[in-house]
Design a protein around this motif. Sequence first.
Motif, PDB file in Angstrom:
ATOM      1  N   VAL A  18     -90.709  10.308 -13.387  1.00 54.09           N
ATOM      2  CA  VAL A  18     -90.557  10.148 -11.933  1.00 54.09           C
ATOM      3  C   VAL A  18     -89.462  11.103 -11.470  1.00 54.09           C
ATOM      4  O   VAL A  18     -88.683  11.606 -12.285  1.00 54.09           O
ATOM      5  N   THR A  19     -89.406  11.346 -10.167  1.00 53.23           N
ATOM      6  CA  THR A  19     -88.583  12.456  -9.670  1.00 53.23           C
ATOM      7  C   THR A  19     -87.109  12.333 -10.034  1.00 53.23           C
ATOM      8  O   THR A  19     -86.442  13.350 -10.236  1.00 53.23           O
ATOM      9  N   THR A  20     -86.609  11.111 -10.127  1.00 50.52           N
ATOM     10  CA  THR A  20     -85.182  10.956 -10.408  1.00 50.52           C
ATOM     11  C   THR A  20     -84.835  11.334 -11.850  1.00 50.52           C
ATOM     12  O   THR A  20     -83.664  11.556 -12.155  1.00 50.52           O
ATOM     13  N   ASP A  46     -93.160  13.766 -10.884  1.00 51.36           N
ATOM     14  CA  ASP A  46     -93.867  13.313  -9.693  1.00 51.36           C
ATOM     15  C   ASP A  46     -93.379  11.914  -9.327  1.00 51.36           C
ATOM     16  O   ASP A  46     -92.568  11.346 -10.060  1.00 51.36           O
ATOM     17  N   ASN A  47     -93.877  11.371  -8.230  1.00 52.49           N
ATOM     18  CA  ASN A  47     -93.413  10.027  -7.874  1.00 52.49           C
ATOM     19  C   ASN A  47     -94.124   8.952  -8.691  1.00 52.49           C
ATOM     20  O   ASN A  47     -95.053   9.235  -9.453  1.00 52.49           O
ATOM     21  N   ARG A  48     -93.664   7.715  -8.544  1.00 55.97           N
ATOM     22  CA  ARG A  48     -94.132   6.618  -9.390  1.00 55.97           C
ATOM     23  C   ARG A  48     -95.646   6.450  -9.356  1.00 55.97           C
ATOM     24  O   ARG A  48     -96.284   6.343 -10.400  1.00 55.97           O
ATOM     25  N   MET A  65     -89.951   5.998 -16.209  1.00 57.23           N
ATOM     26  CA  MET A  65     -89.942   5.443 -14.852  1.00 57.23           C
ATOM     27  C   MET A  65     -89.091   4.175 -14.809  1.00 57.23           C
ATOM     28  O   MET A  65     -88.743   3.619 -15.847  1.00 57.23           O
ATOM     29  N   MET A  66     -88.788   3.728 -13.578  1.00 58.52           N
ATOM     30  CA  MET A  66     -87.997   2.500 -13.422  1.00 58.52           C
ATOM     31  C   MET A  66     -88.848   1.249 -13.527  1.00 58.52           C
ATOM     32  O   MET A  66     -88.450   0.276 -14.132  1.00 58.52           O
ATOM     33  N   ARG A 113     -87.779   7.642   1.051  1.00 57.62           N
ATOM     34  CA  ARG A 113     -88.772   8.417   0.303  1.00 57.62           C
ATOM     35  C   ARG A 113     -90.172   7.986   0.737  1.00 57.62           C
ATOM     36  O   ARG A 113     -90.362   6.934   1.332  1.00 57.62           O
ATOM     37  N   GLY A 116     -95.306   5.329  -2.360  1.00 51.83           N
ATOM     38  CA  GLY A 116     -95.699   5.813  -3.683  1.00 51.83           C
ATOM     39  C   GLY A 116     -94.474   6.074  -4.543  1.00 51.83           C
ATOM     40  O   GLY A 116     -94.558   6.163  -5.761  1.00 51.83           O
ATOM     41  N   SER A 117     -93.322   6.195  -3.894  1.00 59.56           N
ATOM     42  CA  SER A 117     -92.067   6.415  -4.615  1.00 59.56           C
ATOM     43  C   SER A 117     -91.510   5.094  -5.147  1.00 59.56           C
ATOM     44  O   SER A 117     -91.477   4.085  -4.435  1.00 59.56           O
ATOM     45  N   GLY A 118     -91.056   5.111  -6.382  1.00 62.76           N
ATOM     46  CA  GLY A 118     -90.436   3.918  -6.967  1.00 62.76           C
ATOM     47  C   GLY A 118     -89.084   3.625  -6.335  1.00 62.76           C
ATOM     48  O   GLY A 118     -88.689   2.465  -6.200  1.00 62.76           O
ATOM     49  N   THR A 119     -88.374   4.690  -5.954  1.00 63.50           N
ATOM     50  CA  THR A 119     -87.093   4.509  -5.262  1.00 63.50           C
ATOM     51  C   THR A 119     -87.329   3.741  -3.966  1.00 63.50           C
ATOM     52  O   THR A 119     -86.584   2.820  -3.618  1.00 63.50           O
ATOM     53  N   TRP A 187     -84.109   3.181 -16.227  1.00 61.66           N
ATOM     54  CA  TRP A 187     -85.291   3.961 -16.588  1.00 61.66           C
ATOM     55  C   TRP A 187     -85.830   3.444 -17.909  1.00 61.66           C
ATOM     56  O   TRP A 187     -85.061   3.072 -18.807  1.00 61.66           O
TER      57      TRP A 187
HETATM   58  P1  PGA Z   1     -89.683   7.999  -7.565  1.00 62.07           P
HETATM   59  O1  PGA Z   1     -88.873   7.676  -8.845  1.00 62.07           O
HETATM   60  O2  PGA Z   1     -88.913   7.484  -6.400  1.00 62.07           O
HETATM   61  O3  PGA Z   1     -89.785   9.490  -7.590  1.00 62.07           O
HETATM   62  O4  PGA Z   1     -91.046   7.354  -7.675  1.00 62.07           O
HETATM   63  C1  PGA Z   1     -88.199   6.481  -9.016  1.00 62.07           C
HETATM   64  C2  PGA Z   1     -88.857   5.595 -10.033  1.00 62.07           C
HETATM   65  O5  PGA Z   1     -89.996   5.156  -9.847  1.00 62.07           O
HETATM   66  O6  PGA Z   1     -88.209   5.323 -11.055  1.00 62.07           O
END
Ligand code: PGA
Length: 217
Positions: A18-20, A46-48, A65-66, A113, A116-119, A187
């Motif tokens: 994931v991006t972080t 990429d995002n989650r 990923m988180m 964000r 679709g982003s986990g953040t 993570w």
């Molecule tokens: P993301 O990453 O925000 O890029 O999806 C965070 C995560 O899901 O850990």
Amino acid sequence: DLHALQGLERGLLRIAGVTTTEYFIAHWLQRFAQRHPGIEVDLSVDNRDRIIQRLQDERCDLAVMMMPPPTLDLETLDCLDNPLVVIGPRHHPWAQRRKVPAKALNGVPWLAREPGSGTRLATEQHLQALGVQPQERMTLGSNEALKHAVAAGMGLAVLSRHALNRDPALEGLAVLPVAGFPVRRQWKLVWRRDRRLALPAQAFIDEARQILGELSA
Ligand code: PGA
């Protein structure tokens, strides 16, 4: 000897983060590449949601990923802490305070964000648990775009501490001391339990366990 044997290894490690994770994963890959010079590495970031899709479609062997999705049968290995912090522009008045109550976030201009982003997901869950509701002004498709928008004074946001400079002031930002933050997340290295692991992926997991052992020692 072991290293000579590893030199004979061939193959491809397909890892997705994931991006972080892009702020630390190179360090792990550097060590892996040194010890496994014959293995080619393909990292996608990429995002989650898109990483979950990659796991689903078997376009990667491992992912970091988180929040692993409950919809896939995954093995997980806890890696590093990923605290999520509230950020504002460098000279934001809250930066001088010792503590700001969470309810101060109600109605403040907010940047987030993309869906679709986990953040984003972790932040939404946390704000809901705290019972506060900032006012979303804009969504931004990357951590860097988000940081620049916050530095420009367009709103506050929540972001991984690891996505920030050690000294956030250098990028025009401040971590704001809002009660209830940081969000404590981690993570995880994940892979599918219902598929056979490729040897390069197994080698990376072994390397990760070693690194984690050294970090905790
Ligand atoms: P993301 O990453 O925000 O890029 O999806 C965070 C995560 O899901 O850990």
